[in-house]
Design an enzyme around this catalytic site. Structure first.
Site, short mmCIF file in Angstrom:
data_model
loop_
_atom_site.label_atom_id
_atom_site.label_comp_id
_atom_site.label_asym_id
_atom_site.label_seq_id
_atom_site.Cartn_x
_atom_site.Cartn_y
_atom_site.Cartn_z
N GLY A 13 -6.62 0.71 6.25
CA GLY A 13 -7.56 1.03 7.32
C GLY A 13 -8.93 1.29 6.72
O GLY A 13 -9.10 1.30 5.50
N PHE A 14 -9.87 1.54 7.60
CA PHE A 14 -11.24 1.66 7.11
C PHE A 14 -11.42 2.92 6.25
O PHE A 14 -11.96 2.86 5.14
CB PHE A 14 -12.17 1.52 8.32
CG PHE A 14 -13.24 2.53 8.45
CD1 PHE A 14 -14.38 2.43 7.69
CD2 PHE A 14 -13.11 3.57 9.36
CE1 PHE A 14 -15.39 3.37 7.82
CE2 PHE A 14 -14.11 4.49 9.50
CZ PHE A 14 -15.26 4.40 8.72
N ILE A 15 -10.87 4.05 6.66
CA ILE A 15 -11.00 5.26 5.84
C ILE A 15 -10.08 5.18 4.62
O ILE A 15 -10.49 5.46 3.49
CB ILE A 15 -10.68 6.53 6.67
CG1 ILE A 15 -11.63 6.65 7.87
CG2 ILE A 15 -10.79 7.78 5.78
CD1 ILE A 15 -11.35 7.81 8.79
N ASP A 34 0.97 0.03 4.28
CA ASP A 34 0.28 -0.26 5.54
C ASP A 34 0.95 -1.46 6.20
O ASP A 34 1.28 -2.44 5.52
CB ASP A 34 -1.20 -0.59 5.24
CG ASP A 34 -2.07 -0.42 6.47
OD1 ASP A 34 -3.03 0.37 6.42
OD2 ASP A 34 -1.81 -1.08 7.51
N GLY A 39 -5.01 -1.83 10.26
CA GLY A 39 -5.64 -2.02 8.96
C GLY A 39 -5.77 -3.50 8.68
O GLY A 39 -5.14 -4.33 9.34
N THR A 98 4.29 5.84 17.02
CA THR A 98 3.92 5.69 15.61
C THR A 98 3.29 6.99 15.09
O THR A 98 3.53 7.36 13.95
CB THR A 98 2.94 4.53 15.34
OG1 THR A 98 1.83 4.69 16.20
CG2 THR A 98 3.57 3.19 15.59
N ALA A 120 -3.80 13.41 8.17
CA ALA A 120 -5.09 13.15 8.82
C ALA A 120 -4.94 13.36 10.32
O ALA A 120 -4.16 12.68 10.98
CB ALA A 120 -5.54 11.72 8.53
N TYR A 152 -2.93 10.70 22.91
CA TYR A 152 -3.35 10.65 21.51
C TYR A 152 -3.58 12.06 20.99
O TYR A 152 -3.06 12.48 19.95
CB TYR A 152 -4.62 9.81 21.42
CG TYR A 152 -5.18 9.65 20.04
CD1 TYR A 152 -4.40 9.11 19.01
CD2 TYR A 152 -6.49 10.01 19.75
CE1 TYR A 152 -4.93 8.94 17.74
CE2 TYR A 152 -7.03 9.84 18.49
CZ TYR A 152 -6.24 9.31 17.49
OH TYR A 152 -6.76 9.15 16.23
N LYS A 156 -1.19 14.02 18.21
CA LYS A 156 -1.78 14.52 16.96
C LYS A 156 -1.61 16.03 16.86
O LYS A 156 -1.40 16.58 15.77
CB LYS A 156 -3.27 14.14 16.90
CG LYS A 156 -3.49 12.68 16.57
CD LYS A 156 -3.10 12.40 15.12
CE LYS A 156 -3.67 11.11 14.60
NZ LYS A 156 -3.35 10.89 13.18
#
Ligand code: UDP
Length: 330
Positions: A13-15, A34, A39, A98, A120, A152, A156
């Site tokens: 992924g980007f981070i 991944d 990603g 997920t 995260a 979401y 989380k």
């Protein structure tokens, strides 16, 4: 000192890809797990072949594989997650599954093998709270369960509960990073994130689409400022068992963001306002303001983001421009 081996779930992924690069640069071994659902391989292509780097394309929900990878690593950075409001609205079942199942797998094996782990999380957990800046121990305020945006946030939050429960019961060395809007090179607008969407539009001379009246605000943090903190966070004993905000506290309205991007990139684009319902469907609720209180990361990590909004925009534009140039046949 023996070489540290880090496992990054969601590392394409980007981070995650920036974190992988940064840990490799610090001399660590890095395994990325991944499934390339959000990603992209291209985020890691430049790391292939580097000593100590390994990419495994599979899902964190593969319990046996996750077990093996966690057993052989020293640090686990669990970044694998469904991301972005757009995706959450389009694929609500996958989002919930997920997020929660993935974190459960990771925490179970980290507990078993006593591995230091970073989970995260997201500022979405604060929900539609209006008292900014948000502190980690503030109450959270979510919406009705029929409004999927909040799935979401709640999934989380449940991840956070589970992580803290492991800390409480067995002192699992876990840290929860609540990431606020994180932006930078390699981020794409496909999943709804506003800055890459605006920069892409401005570079193409297309209209920048502001949802609602544009007076809602966000604080955008450069991915490299976030990654520096993520890299240190598991090494500081005072961080263990804590939720820690990470992001920027430089607040900007979405209208101002749009005009700043147009000005900085010298773009002929115009700004177009569209109602939230048109963008996200009936009954969507947006947050008016979202600002982190950064006292805790400041005290524990000496954290203070160094890169401003202008740098973020220019870095992102340079990245997108280089990809556009690469696509033009010679
Ligand atoms: N937004 C916008 N135009 C877009 C995408 C997003 O005006 O093309 C708005 C969105 O409604 C929100 C803000 O920009 O108020 C930030 O959106 P994003 O999805 O990037 O992050 P989040 O809402 O999760 O903070």
């Amino acid at each position: 000192m023996p070489q540290i081996h880090a496992l990054i779930t969601g590392g394409a992924g980007f981070i995650g890809s920036h974190l992988a690069e940064s840990l490799l640069n610090a001399g660590q071994k890095v395994t990325v797990l991944d499934d390339l659902s959000t990603g992209r391989y291209s985020n890691l292509a430049q790391l292939e072949g580097r000593e100590g780097f390994r990419l495994i394309i599979d899902t964190v929900l593969n319990d046996a594989l996750s077990e093996e990878l966690i057993r052989e690593s020293d640090r686990v950075y669990h970044l694998a997650s469904a991301v972005g409001v757009k995706l959450i609205l389009e694929q609500p079942v996958r989002t919930i599954e997920t997020i929660f199942r993935g974190t459960d797998v990771v925490l179970r094996h980290c507990t078993r093998f006593r591995k230091r782990v970073l989970i995260a999380s997201t500022s979405e957990v604060y929900g539609k709270g209006t008292t900014v800046p948000f502190r980690e121990d503030d109450d959270v305020l979510t919406g009705a369960t029929c409004r999927h945006r909040w799935a979401y946030s709640c999934a989380k939050a449940l991840d956070e509960f589970l992580a803290l429960a492991h800390w409480r019961e067995t002192r699992l060395p876990v840290v929860i990073a609540r990431l606020f809007n994180t932006v930078g090179p390699r981020q794409v607008g496909q999943y709804g994130m506003v800055v890459p969407r605006f920069v892409e539009a401005a570079l193409a001379g297309a209209p920048l689409t502001v949802y609602g009246d544009g007076q809602q605000t966000r604080c955008f943090c450069h991915v490299l400022d976030v990654v520096e903190a993520l890299q240190n966070i598991l090494e500081i004993p005072g961080c263990l068992g804590k939720v820690i905000n990470l992001g920027s506290d430089e607040e900007v309205s979405i209208n101002r963001l749009a005009t700043t991007i147009i000005e900085l990139l010298n773009s002929p684009s115009r700004i177009r306002h569209v109602p939230f319902e048109e963008a996200y469907g009936e009954g969507f609720e947006d947050m008016l303001r979202r600002v982190p209180d950064l006292e805790r990361p400041r005290q524990l990590l000496g954290y203070s983001p160094k890169r401003d909004l202008k740098t973020i925009i220019l870095d992102l534009a340079a990245d997108l421009n280089s990809k556009r140039t690469a696509m033009v046949p010679s």
